[in-house]
Each structure stands twice: as structure tokens, then as C-alpha cells.
Design a protein around this motif. Structure first.
Motif, PDB file in Angstrom:
ATOM      1  N   LEU A  87     -22.859  34.810  37.270  1.00  0.00           N
ATOM      2  CA  LEU A  87     -22.591  36.137  37.435  1.00  0.00           C
ATOM      3  C   LEU A  87     -21.464  36.839  37.479  1.00  0.00           C
ATOM      4  N   LEU A  88     -20.535  36.182  38.691  1.00  0.00           N
ATOM      5  CA  LEU A  88     -19.176  37.066  38.361  1.00  0.00           C
ATOM      6  C   LEU A  88     -18.333  36.742  37.008  1.00  0.00           C
ATOM      7  N   ARG A  89     -18.307  35.622  36.333  1.00  0.00           N
ATOM      8  CA  ARG A  89     -17.726  35.409  35.548  1.00  0.00           C
ATOM      9  C   ARG A  89     -18.380  36.051  34.427  1.00  0.00           C
ATOM     10  N   ALA A  90     -19.702  36.927  34.426  1.00  0.00           N
ATOM     11  CA  ALA A  90     -19.657  37.781  33.351  1.00  0.00           C
ATOM     12  C   ALA A  90     -19.094  39.108  33.287  1.00  0.00           C
ATOM     13  N   MET A  91     -18.427  39.093  34.613  1.00  0.00           N
ATOM     14  CA  MET A  91     -16.985  40.960  34.704  1.00  0.00           C
ATOM     15  C   MET A  91     -16.499  40.417  35.838  1.00  0.00           C
ATOM     16  N   PRO A  92     -15.696  39.054  35.310  1.00  0.00           N
ATOM     17  CA  PRO A  92     -14.990  38.740  36.049  1.00  0.00           C
ATOM     18  C   PRO A  92     -13.347  39.994  37.065  1.00  0.00           C
ATOM     19  N   PRO A  93     -12.927  39.456  38.178  1.00  0.00           N
ATOM     20  CA  PRO A  93     -12.398  40.678  38.951  1.00  0.00           C
ATOM     21  C   PRO A  93     -11.087  39.680  38.781  1.00  0.00           C
ATOM     22  N   HIS A  94     -10.037  41.091  38.632  1.00  0.00           N
ATOM     23  CA  HIS A  94      -8.911  40.093  37.908  1.00  0.00           C
ATOM     24  C   HIS A  94      -7.808  40.058  39.423  1.00  0.00           C
ATOM     25  N   GLY A  95      -7.509  39.072  39.178  1.00  0.00           N
ATOM     26  CA  GLY A  95      -6.767  38.350  40.672  1.00  0.00           C
ATOM     27  C   GLY A  95      -7.531  36.652  40.662  1.00  0.00           C
ATOM     28  N   PRO A  96      -7.223  35.897  41.002  1.00  0.00           N
ATOM     29  CA  PRO A  96      -8.230  34.131  41.379  1.00  0.00           C
ATOM     30  C   PRO A  96      -8.589  35.054  43.842  1.00  0.00           C
ATOM     31  N   VAL A 138     -15.303  47.956  39.847  1.00  0.00           N
ATOM     32  CA  VAL A 138     -14.231  48.669  39.873  1.00  0.00           C
ATOM     33  C   VAL A 138     -12.995  47.326  39.992  1.00  0.00           C
ATOM     34  N   LEU A 139     -13.578  46.314  40.155  1.00  0.00           N
ATOM     35  CA  LEU A 139     -12.320  44.980  39.853  1.00  0.00           C
ATOM     36  C   LEU A 139     -12.312  45.585  38.749  1.00  0.00           C
ATOM     37  N   SER A 140     -12.493  44.430  37.651  1.00  0.00           N
ATOM     38  CA  SER A 140     -12.484  44.411  36.635  1.00  0.00           C
ATOM     39  C   SER A 140     -11.916  45.053  35.551  1.00  0.00           C
ATOM     40  N   GLY A 141     -12.684  46.047  36.058  1.00  0.00           N
ATOM     41  CA  GLY A 141     -11.779  47.469  35.239  1.00  0.00           C
ATOM     42  C   GLY A 141     -12.525  48.115  34.076  1.00  0.00           C
ATOM     43  N   THR A 142     -14.089  47.588  33.911  1.00  0.00           N
ATOM     44  CA  THR A 142     -15.077  47.466  33.078  1.00  0.00           C
ATOM     45  C   THR A 142     -16.142  48.827  32.923  1.00  0.00           C
ATOM     46  N   THR A 143     -15.192  49.249  31.780  1.00  0.00           N
ATOM     47  CA  THR A 143     -16.117  50.456  31.553  1.00  0.00           C
ATOM     48  C   THR A 143     -17.664  49.931  30.000  1.00  0.00           C
ATOM     49  N   ASP A 144     -17.854  49.012  30.227  1.00  0.00           N
ATOM     50  CA  ASP A 144     -19.159  49.174  29.222  1.00  0.00           C
ATOM     51  C   ASP A 144     -20.188  48.946  30.171  1.00  0.00           C
ATOM     52  N   MET A 145     -21.075  50.093  29.698  1.00  0.00           N
ATOM     53  CA  MET A 145     -22.269  50.479  29.646  1.00  0.00           C
ATOM     54  C   MET A 145     -23.584  49.448  30.153  1.00  0.00           C
ATOM     55  N   PHE A 146     -22.680  48.663  29.360  1.00  0.00           N
ATOM     56  CA  PHE A 146     -23.962  47.861  27.833  1.00  0.00           C
ATOM     57  C   PHE A 146     -23.652  46.925  28.995  1.00  0.00           C
ATOM     58  N   ARG A 147     -22.773  46.705  29.408  1.00  0.00           N
ATOM     59  CA  ARG A 147     -22.664  45.322  30.362  1.00  0.00           C
ATOM     60  C   ARG A 147     -22.934  45.702  31.926  1.00  0.00           C
ATOM     61  N   MET A 151     -25.514  43.084  33.434  1.00  0.00           N
ATOM     62  CA  MET A 151     -25.981  42.554  34.998  1.00  0.00           C
ATOM     63  C   MET A 151     -26.847  43.149  35.996  1.00  0.00           C
ATOM     64  N   LEU A 152     -26.927  44.662  35.958  1.00  0.00           N
ATOM     65  CA  LEU A 152     -27.683  45.013  36.980  1.00  0.00           C
ATOM     66  C   LEU A 152     -28.647  43.987  36.660  1.00  0.00           C
ATOM     67  N   ARG A 153     -29.914  44.060  35.219  1.00  0.00           N
ATOM     68  CA  ARG A 153     -31.203  43.381  34.876  1.00  0.00           C
ATOM     69  C   ARG A 153     -31.522  41.985  35.595  1.00  0.00           C
ATOM     70  N   THR A 154     -29.969  41.642  35.724  1.00  0.00           N
ATOM     71  CA  THR A 154     -30.191  40.169  36.254  1.00  0.00           C
ATOM     72  C   THR A 154     -30.005  39.546  37.882  1.00  0.00           C
ATOM     73  N   SER A 205     -21.693  55.995  38.370  1.00  0.00           N
ATOM     74  CA  SER A 205     -22.821  55.931  37.372  1.00  0.00           C
ATOM     75  C   SER A 205     -23.806  54.988  36.853  1.00  0.00           C
ATOM     76  N   ILE A 206     -23.299  54.593  38.045  1.00  0.00           N
ATOM     77  CA  ILE A 206     -24.597  53.163  38.447  1.00  0.00           C
ATOM     78  C   ILE A 206     -25.665  53.585  38.529  1.00  0.00           C
ATOM     79  N   CYS A 207     -26.130  54.807  39.472  1.00  0.00           N
ATOM     80  CA  CYS A 207     -27.070  55.229  39.553  1.00  0.00           C
ATOM     81  C   CYS A 207     -28.778  55.852  38.711  1.00  0.00           C
ATOM     82  N   PRO A 208     -27.137  56.361  37.915  1.00  0.00           N
ATOM     83  CA  PRO A 208     -28.560  56.403  36.291  1.00  0.00           C
ATOM     84  C   PRO A 208     -29.089  54.998  36.119  1.00  0.00           C
TER      85      PRO A 208
END
Length: 263
Positions: A87-96, A138-147, A151-154, A205-208
Motif C-alpha cells: 500500500l505504501l509502495r504505491a505512493m512512497p513518501p520521501h525519506g525513510p 502530501v509526502l510523495s508530492g504526487t499529482t497523478d489523479m489516476f494513481r 489507491m482509494l479503490r484499494t 481534491s480527494i473529496c470529488p
């Protein structure tokens, strides 16, 4: 019945959850709380100031014991530890450091959610999967709405979603007070004030996407002192309907997303 709260850090999720639980218990309902796992929340050393070294050490060490307990419960229940990591690997945060912290949080949430699904009484979650998704964005900095949508569906869906909203100036004040009671190391484990405010925009952006997935969320103003009573009344109506039908639960989209004073 699982009731999940989400909102920007400092908006009052835990306080609102306690107020809601108190209202429901007054009406004779058994209610369980799944409280936040933030390092600086919970009991500290008796008699020690919140900002003292002893209190800070207690707050930072406590998660280690929780992690060991969650790993043990996961093994006993036969749950795959790798599911949390994927689950975390799909959107990894920056930093260990953040990766390890969110791994612990996700593992605990998986264990607690599994237990909540088996409960015969309402369970209030003050930070659940939607909160986790916001943190990962926030921590991954992604803007990929498809990703984000994938994630939401899982992620497991609650029976009721409540978003707490607070004016920015109130958030700034609360966050500044929170940081004033933390030591340097604890502040390293928290978002900055600006990141916390950006968290609120991420949730916008997540609410829609939640609506598209049939997970309509109620919007509640956390500084409205009458909101817990109105939300508690709505929950009691749904509980009565569930008991009348003998059903396990209502789909979130089958319930009216709004009530008087709750947008």
C-alpha cells in the motif's frame, strides 16, 4: 458501524470524535474509539509538563510497543504483512523516517479496522484510510489523479465518512500551540504549518474522487459546538434503520449526505 473522520491536522478530529462518542453513550449506545497514533497524543508522564524531556521521551517510545503489538496481532490473525508495505509502495513518501512512521500507522490501522468490522457496536475512527491517503499525497508530492483514485479503490470503506473543516486562521493558531509543546525531535516527526494547510487543499481534491467512488462525505465545521449533537442524531437514525432491517450495514451512498447544520 464504522464512522471515519478526516480533515487537516489540527482541525479537531479527536476532540470531535470524543464529543460524538459522549453523545452516543448518553443515549445508551456502546461506542468504541480508535484514537489517533500521533506521537504527541495520549497520556504522558504524570505531573510532567507536556514539553518536558520525560514527557517527550514517553510519547516517542510508546509507538514502539504499539508496533510490536500490531505485528503480533497480524501474525496471529494470519494477515499478510506485505499488504501494508504494498500500500505504501504505491505512493512512497520521501525519506525513510516518514516511510517507517507511515508503515507503522498503516499496520496498526489494518489491524484495528479488521477488529472494527467484527464489532457489534459503532466504532469511531478519528484518523483512517482517507487521512492516510492525504498524508501519502502530501509526502510523495504526487499529482497523478489516476494513481490516487486507484489507491482509494484499494482502501476499505467505512459506513459513514465525516470531513471536519476549520478556518485557516483557527488551524494556524491550533498548530502553533501544538508545536510550542513539542521538542525539536518531535517537530521533525510532524508536518510544518504550511504543509498542514496544504493538506486541507489535498483533501479538497480527494473529496470529488470519494463521491465518484460512492463514498459521499459529510462536511462538518469543527468549531460549531452544536454539530456533535446533530451528527449523533443522524447516526442513531442509521443504527435504528440497520436494526429494523436486520442488515449488516448501509452503503454510504444510500444515506443522505447532508442534514440540518451539517453540509
Amino acid at each position: 458501524m464504522i464512522i471515519e473522520l478526516f480533515g487537516a491536522p489540527g482541525c479537531g478530529k479527536t476532540t470531535f470524535a470524543h464529543a460524538l462518542a459522549k453523545r452516543l453513550r448518553r443515549s445508551g449506545h456502546r461506542v468504541e474509539m480508535l484514537a489517533s497514533l500521533r506521537p504527541n497524543e495520549g497520556d504522558t508522564c504524570r505531573g510532567a509538563p507536556a514539553s518536558s524531556l520525560a514527557a517527550a521521551t514517553t510519547r516517542l517510545i510508546r509507538p514502539i510497543g504499539r508496533l510490536a503489538s500490531d505485528v503480533r496481532q497480524t501474525a496471529l490473525n494470519g494477515t499478510e504483512l506485505g499488504a501494508t508495505w504494498r500500500l505504501l509502495r504505491a505512493m512512497p513518501p520521501h525519506g525513510p523516517l516518514w516511510s517507517m512512521r507511515l508503515y507503522r500507522y498503516t499496520l496498526h490501522l489494518n489491524c484495528a479496522w479488521s477488529a472494527a468490522r467484527r464489532a457489534s457496536h459503532p466504532v469511531l475512527v478519528d484518523q483512517g484510510y482517507v487521512q492516510l491517503l492525504g498524508s501519502l499525497v502530501v509526502l510523495s508530492g504526487t499529482t497523478d489523479m489516476f494513481r490516487i483514485t486507484n489507491m482509494l479503490r484499494t482502501m476499505p470503506a467505512p459506513d459513514l465518512l465525516i470531513r471536519l473543516k476549520t478556518p485557516d486562521e483557527t488551524l494556524r493558531y491550533r498548530l502553533a500551540r501544538r508545536m510550542a509543546g513539542q521538542g525539536w525531535l518531535e517537530r521533525r516527526l510532524e508536518f510544518s504549518i504550511e504543509d498542514n494547510l496544504r493538506f486541507a487543499a489535498v483533501l479538497d481534491s480527494i473529496c470529488p474522487l470519494l463521491r465518484q467512488a460512492g463514498r459521499e462525505a459529510m462536511n462538518v465545521c469543527s468549531i460549531d459546538t452544536s454539530a456533535p449533537a446533530r451528527v449523533a442524531a443522524l447516526i442513531e437514525e442509521r443504527l435504528a434503520l440497520r436494526q429494523g432491517r436486520g442488515a449488516r450495514g448501509l452503503k454510504p451512498e444510500a444515506c443522505p449526505p447532508q442534514s440540518q447544520g451539517v453540509a
